[in-house]
Design a protein around this motif. Structure first.
Motif, PDB file in Angstrom:
ATOM      1  N   SER A  54       0.816  -1.201   0.000  1.00  0.00           N
ATOM      2  CA  SER A  54       0.000   0.000   0.000  1.00  0.00           C
ATOM      3  C   SER A  54       0.859   1.265   0.000  1.00  0.00           C
ATOM      4  O   SER A  54       0.406   2.308  -0.438  1.00  0.00           O
ATOM      5  N   GLU A  55       2.097   1.195   0.506  1.00  0.00           N
ATOM      6  CA  GLU A  55       2.954   2.364   0.532  1.00  0.00           C
ATOM      7  C   GLU A  55       4.406   1.934   0.646  1.00  0.00           C
ATOM      8  O   GLU A  55       4.735   1.029   1.403  1.00  0.00           O
ATOM      9  N   VAL A  56       5.279   2.586  -0.127  1.00  0.00           N
ATOM     10  CA  VAL A  56       6.708   2.329  -0.054  1.00  0.00           C
ATOM     11  C   VAL A  56       7.394   3.629   0.333  1.00  0.00           C
ATOM     12  O   VAL A  56       7.276   4.643  -0.354  1.00  0.00           O
ATOM     13  N   ILE A  57       8.122   3.602   1.460  1.00  0.00           N
ATOM     14  CA  ILE A  57       8.825   4.772   1.960  1.00  0.00           C
ATOM     15  C   ILE A  57      10.299   4.639   1.600  1.00  0.00           C
ATOM     16  O   ILE A  57      10.944   3.646   1.955  1.00  0.00           O
ATOM     17  N   THR A  58      10.832   5.614   0.880  1.00  0.00           N
ATOM     18  CA  THR A  58      12.241   5.583   0.498  1.00  0.00           C
ATOM     19  C   THR A  58      13.101   6.092   1.640  1.00  0.00           C
ATOM     20  O   THR A  58      12.928   7.215   2.114  1.00  0.00           O
TER      21      THR A  58
END
Length: 671
Positions: free
Chosen positions: A11-15
């Motif tokens: 649902s979300e990818v944080i770099t």
């Protein structure tokens, strides 16, 4: 943690670190202590511009500060390269208030030299209390010593992974049909109970200790496995030998269970000369040694006190010279004891490429191409002359280096190989078999036999952390997949079965393929059982004729389930049979599939590879039937082989869910 992206819908990818710009993601800061370079170019992964390097030394850390969600479903993902050394002493930690939260996760054993490896760590593996606020990630040296430089690429946090999407599997019973040899369900050294209960099809008498087996005395030399000692086997009546020997008992038990005997015939040319315990490296004769047998203090390990090999020992301390006639006499004894033609499958010794180490007390010289072939001709021709209907297995290499090089060359293209047309050893050996047949009309060797042990870190151990377990399930691809780079020191595609098939076809040598030793981990582990079930499926699909696992699975262990799912899946004697047919998975990182058709039933083996979730699958069997009932059997993490109920086929498809780390057999009986 695992080494590979496993197909999660996120649902979300944080770099956290962007390797294309060499910068940290929004909200993250470099608070490292130690030598760190976020824009290093020494080792850069394909598609990236930079890597973040860190000198792993003296408890220092690549420390990335920044608040992020602590949900236990989060996954920390990154690539790491060990640079010129590999194996840097690193642990990954998360922090709360600048202090360690939970437990460190050690990754040292998986960092490869000059190779990018992807690692994923579920936040649950850090073990911090629920509700903890996280504010940093440490990649910290867990040693005071400088263990090298590690390089990192694309560090991300995936937030709240969604449930997996369905995997589509398609079966086509008209394509890729290969008759499954029942002899792939064999083992080494099964006892009488295992043979009768499990119905193993082949039982091999093999291993290091049979290279110097004196059949007339029933004595083995145990080589470097146990202080180069001659140890007589216990027999009921010594005066009756060779009748009643341990090999006679082995053969009798195997034949009684209606299994095939695969008998290793020693070719090294030495055998014990009496039934006394004797030492290849006597301490009294050759001086103090690094280690000695705790129960026989005169028997040393052949290394002097400084660890150097003792040279110039006398092979006749333990052994006499024997030749092909001695071994043929053994076969004649077997005929007398059990009846003519009861044992017809013979293997030419065991891993001769290691003789100069395992049996260096009698064979200190490294094997050459010519010695290997001369031994083959000498022993195989003597057996074939006496027993024209016998089947010979050669040349039994231990693994990767021995497939391509002689021990004289080590693991490089050396003088011995160049003197033989610069052909890899396996290819040259197969070509010699073909040439011998052309010139004599005799099929001197019938099976090209190899040993295969995965070289990946921890795979053959008793470890079942997420990383090792996932690697164990993944590295079965090395047996067949040309696109899979082996994740070990080999670091190149192996695809050994297709390679051998290609060489057999190239030289029209008439050979079949045998794998007389393989293993994928400790018998107590579910992923060992799942991997073994998949390996057997690969052998069936790829047309391997004979296979014997080293050794027979421990009685009542999980690994027995890997065989029972083929040989007795319902507990009532029902078994998989027929021909392999085409079976394709839309996502083999989550689930792989194998299928077999015998004209009466369709058998579909589904391997669930997820460590964190079930895998929903939809299986298209419309090539076989459009309706009906599917009987399901399987084993998985926490559950032994059992009936899993039924599923219904509708419009040529059925659906089911594959448990975490599982093997599921779907059986469809044709109307």
């Amino acid at each position: 943690f695992t080494f590979i992206c496993i197909g999660l819908t996120l649902s979300e990818v944080i770099t956290v670190y962007d390797a294309t710009t060499g910068t940290l993601g929004t909200g993250f800061q470099n608070w490292s202590w130690g030598t760190v370079n976020l824009k290093d170019t020494a080792y850069v992964r394909s598609g990236s511009t930079y890597s973040a390097s860190f000198v792993v030394d003296d408890w220092k850390a690549l420390y990335i500060d920044g608040a992020f969600d602590s949900s236990p479903t989060n996954v920390l993902s990154f690539y790491v390269n060990g640079g010129s050394t590999g194996g840097e002493q690193l642990a990954v930690k998360v922090t709360s208030g600048g202090k360690l939260a939970g437990n460190p996760v050690v990754i040292s054993q998986f960092i490869q030299a000059k190779q990018w490896v992807q690692i994923q760590i579920k936040f649950t593996e850090f073990g911090y209390p629920a509700g903890t606020s996280l504010d940093g990630i440490w990649f910290e040296s867990n040693s005071a010593d400088n263990s090298g430089t590690s390089y990192f690429d694309t560090i991300t946090i995936t937030h709240n992974p969604a449930p997996p999407t369905s995997v589509d599997c398609t079966i086509d019973i008209s394509s890729n049909r290969v008759v499954v040899s029942p002899k792939i369900f064999g083992v080494n050294f099964a006892d009488v109970d295992q043979l009768s209960r499990m119905k193993y099809t082949v039982n091999r008498w093999g291993g290091n200790a049979v290279t110097r087996y004196a059949w007339d005395l029933d004595v083995n030399n145990h080589a470097s496995d146990w202080f180069f000692e001659n140890i007589p086997n216990s027999v009921a009546n010594e005066s009756n030998l060779p009748f009643g020997s341990s090999s006679d008992v082995f053969i009798g038990n195997t034949l009684k269970a209606n299994a095939e005997v695969l008998l290793t015939i020693p070719t090294i040319g030495w055998a014990p000369f009496d039934r006394q315990k004797r030492c290849g490296f006597s301490v009294k004769k050759y001086g103090p040694q690094q280690k000695t047998d705790p129960w026989e203090s005169d028997c040393g390990n052949g290394l002097d006190s400084s660890g150097k090999p003792i040279k110039g020992n006398d092979p006749k301390d333990t052994s006499r010279v024997v030749g092909p006639d001695y071994q043929v006499a053994w076969l004649k004894h077997i005929d007398t004891a059990f009846g003519t033609g009861k044992v017809t499958h013979f293997q030419l010794d065991n891993e001769p490429g290691l003789w100069d180490s395992t049996h260096r007390d009698v064979h200190p010289a490294a094997l050459s191409y010519d010695e290997l072939w001369n031994k083959t001709v000498s022993y195989a021709s003597a057996i074939k002359k006496a027993y024209p209907n016998s089947f010979i297995y050669g040349y039994v290499p231990w693994g990767w280096c021995a497939y391509w090089f002689s021990p004289q060359d080590g693991c490089t293209d050396g003088a011995d190989r160049k003197a033989h047309g610069d052909l890899p050893l396996l290819e040259w050996y197969i070509s010699q078999i073909a040439n011998y047949k052309k010139s004599t009309g005799i099929q001197l060797v019938d099976y090209i036999d190899i040993h295969y042990y995965p070289q990946e870190q921890g795979v053959t151990s008793n470890a079942e952390d997420t990383a090792t377990a996932s690697l164990r399930l993944r590295c079965t691809r090395a047996l067949w997949d040309q696109t899979y780079t082996d994740e070990s020191w080999i670091n190149t595609p192996i695809y050994i079965i297709p390679r051998i098939k290609s060489l057999i076809n190239k030289y029209s040598s008439g050979l079949k393929i045998s794998v007389s030793e393989f293993a994928w981990g400790d018998d107590s582990l579910v992923t060992t059982a799942v991997a073994t079930a998949e390996v057997l499926g690969i052998f069936a699909r790829e047309g391997v004729e004979s296979a014997t696992r080293w050794v027979a699975p421990t009685a009542k262990s999980l690994s027995e389930d890997a065989y029972s799912i083929y040989l007795n899946y319902d507990g009532k004697g029902s078994s998989v049979s027929g021909a392999n047919v085409k079976a394709v998975s839309s996502d083999s990182t989550q689930a792989t599939v194998y299928a077999f058709d015998d004209g009466r039933s369709l058998y579909i083996l589904l391997i669930g590879k997820r460590y964190d979730n079930v895998v929903p699958v939809s299986v298209d069997v419309s090539s076989a039937t459009t309706s009906g009932t599917v009987n399901l059997y399987g084993f998985s993490k926490g559950s032994r082989l059992q009936s899993l109920g039924t599923a219904s086929i509708s419009q040529g498809k059925f659906t089911t869910q594959l448990p975490i780390w599982s093997a599921t057999l779907a059986v469809i009986t044709y109307k």
